[in-house]
Scaffold this motif. Structure first.
Motif, PDB file in Angstrom:
ATOM      1  N   VAL B  35     -21.510 -34.216  37.343  1.00 58.44           N
ATOM      2  CA  VAL B  35     -20.503 -35.233  37.065  1.00 58.44           C
ATOM      3  C   VAL B  35     -21.041 -36.609  37.462  1.00 58.44           C
ATOM      4  O   VAL B  35     -20.853 -37.596  36.739  1.00 58.44           O
ATOM      5  N   ALA B  38     -23.333 -37.772  34.876  1.00 55.76           N
ATOM      6  CA  ALA B  38     -22.588 -38.233  33.704  1.00 55.76           C
ATOM      7  C   ALA B  38     -21.972 -39.602  33.977  1.00 55.76           C
ATOM      8  O   ALA B  38     -21.940 -40.473  33.085  1.00 55.76           O
ATOM      9  N   GLY B  54     -24.452 -36.847  29.586  1.00 54.83           N
ATOM     10  CA  GLY B  54     -23.377 -36.118  30.270  1.00 54.83           C
ATOM     11  C   GLY B  54     -23.259 -34.690  29.764  1.00 54.83           C
ATOM     12  O   GLY B  54     -23.068 -33.743  30.536  1.00 54.83           O
ATOM     13  N   GLY B  58     -23.952 -31.226  32.015  1.00 51.23           N
ATOM     14  CA  GLY B  58     -22.963 -30.156  32.101  1.00 51.23           C
ATOM     15  C   GLY B  58     -23.462 -28.858  31.511  1.00 51.23           C
ATOM     16  O   GLY B  58     -23.262 -27.772  32.071  1.00 51.23           O
ATOM     17  N   GLY B  76     -18.617 -32.860  30.826  1.00 47.13           N
ATOM     18  CA  GLY B  76     -19.643 -33.852  31.148  1.00 47.13           C
ATOM     19  C   GLY B  76     -19.730 -34.906  30.066  1.00 47.13           C
ATOM     20  O   GLY B  76     -19.830 -36.114  30.336  1.00 47.13           O
TER      21      GLY B  76
END
Lengths: 267, 153
Positions: B35, B38, B54, B58, B76
């Motif tokens: 996170v 991201a 992102g 993820g 993400g």
């Protein structure tokens, strides 16, 4: 002069987001299908292989930091645990010594090279110190053999019939058999005889016999029928008789007739 | 810009690896490194590239941990896309908005994860999730300041 580096709002952003989300859903579907077959999809396997090197390094760093922090904060607890463990070790040493002694006594109660015949006590005349057993000549029983339970010697066979036998308990005044004090080095031999009560008197024919209360007394094996090493009991009282050149000891039998029904006759 | 994009993808890769190593030891408590990757991408890259970084962070995390990769990748991507969509977040006078955006994104990720795989102590997990949301939100503030100052030159 300030340079404005903010990018212009793009028109492709939402398209890229939608495309990536759809691609992610496909990957998730492949994952689910592989899980359904109790396996891993190729992408998962590849990702784990690719991420393993930095993950191992990060994991080692995390472990090192956590161990260091634990070392700083757990000192008092660890010291207390060490003290408790040292006390436990000391107790274990005592227990091991006790176990070794018990094992020696147990080994002494099982004469090697001898067979035993299971028997049951079917009669007991306490006033006469006699036991009646349900095994006799047919089972190979002969006079003089020892009757034992798990605690030690109970009696010796006196008379035998075809299917039964009568044994004298250790307290019987008619009983005589050779014993030795296992707690002395070397073991000293003596002669045991019943006193009429639930005790056996042992006479050691040496005025300097180092017999002490608590010594373990076992059969000496100087008879053809009674093997060496059957537990008789422990010395309860010692009476030196220098005028006779003897030491007499009262021995409390280890085996309790009243608690025995199933016994063994040692052949 | 090319260098910045490469660095962002590298950080996404390292964040996924670090999160995998952390979760192997502390599965229900700790930071959410993908996170954060991201967030950084959303604050410093054009929106398409931020979204891709992102998503990658993820996805890699979801694949490595054998979790729901689609969920992790999607969230993400959404976090990075949302941050990259707010031009004014790059303005130094908008820290509360950054904090709230990142904290809400963390709560969303953690909440969905907890709903899909509830642990035995939901209360403790809820507290851990709130702590993570606050931590991630606070972490985004200096990142945003660094990015804004760099953009101003």
């Amino acid at each position: 002069m300030r340079r404005d580096r903010r990018p212009r709002r793009d028109r492709n952003g939402p398209t890229v987001l939608a495309g990536l989300v759809a691609l992610g859903l496909l990957v998730g579907r492949a994952q689910d299908m592989a899980r359904g077959a109790n396996g891993l999809d190729p992408l998962t396997t590849t990702a784990q292989m690719a991420l393993a090197p930095p993950a191992i390094a990060v994991g080692a760093a995390i472990d090192g930091v956590e161990r260091t922090a634990e070392g700083w904060t757990a000192t008092a607890r660890i010291a207390e645990e060490n003290r408790a463990l040292r006390a436990r070790l000391a107790a274990i040493d005592l227990y091991e010594e006790r176990v070794a002694l018990l094992e020696r006594e147990l080994a002494a109660s099982r004469p090697s090279g001898r067979r035993s015949v299971p028997a049951r006590i079917v009669g007991y005349a306490a006033s006469e110190g006699r036991l009646t057993l349900d095994v006799g000549r047919r089972a190979g029983i002969t006079p003089g053999m020892g009757v034992v339970n798990r605690d030690g010697l109970l009696a010796t066979i006196q008379t035998v019939t075809t299917t039964g036998s009568v044994a004298l308990t250790l307290g019987s005044p008619s009983l005589r058999f050779g014993v030795m004090d296992l707690s002395t080095t070397p073991p000293i031999v003596g002669l045991a005889r019943g006193t009429g009560a639930d005790e056996t008197e042992v006479t050691f024919y040496s005025p300097d016999a180092p017999v002490r209360v608590g010594d373990a007394i076992v059969t000496s094996g100087f008879s053809a029928a009674l093997p060496r090493g059957l537990i008789v009991g422990r010395v309860a009282r010692v009476s030196p008789r220098p005028e006779f050149g003897q030491v007499r000891a009262i021995v409390t039998p280890a085996a309790d007739v009243g608690a025995s029904r199933a016994v063994e006759v040692v052949r | 810009m090319t260098g910045r994009i490469g660095v962002a993808f590298a950080l996404a890769y390292l964040a996924a690896a670090g999160q995998w190593a952390w979760e192997a030891r502390h599965p229900r408590l700790g930071p959410d490194l993908p996170v954060l990757a991201a967030i950084l991408a959303g604050l410093s890259l054009p929106r398409p590239w931020a979204t891709a970084v992102g998503w990658t962070a993820g996805l890699l995390h979801g694949l490595a941990a054998a979790q729901n990769a689609a969920l992790y990748a999607g969230l993400g991507a959404v976090v990075a896309f949302a941050l990259a969509s707010f031009d004014r977040l790059r303005d130094e006078e908008a820290p509360p908005v950054v904090f709230v955006t990142v904290a809400l994104a963390t709560l969303a990720i953690g909440g969905v994860r907890t709903l899909l795989a509830p642990g035995e102590a939901l209360g403790r997990d809820a507290v851990a999730l709130l702590v993570a949301a606050g931590t991630n939100g606070l972490s985004a503030l200096p990142l945003r300041r660094i990015v804004a100052r760099r953009d101003r030159g």
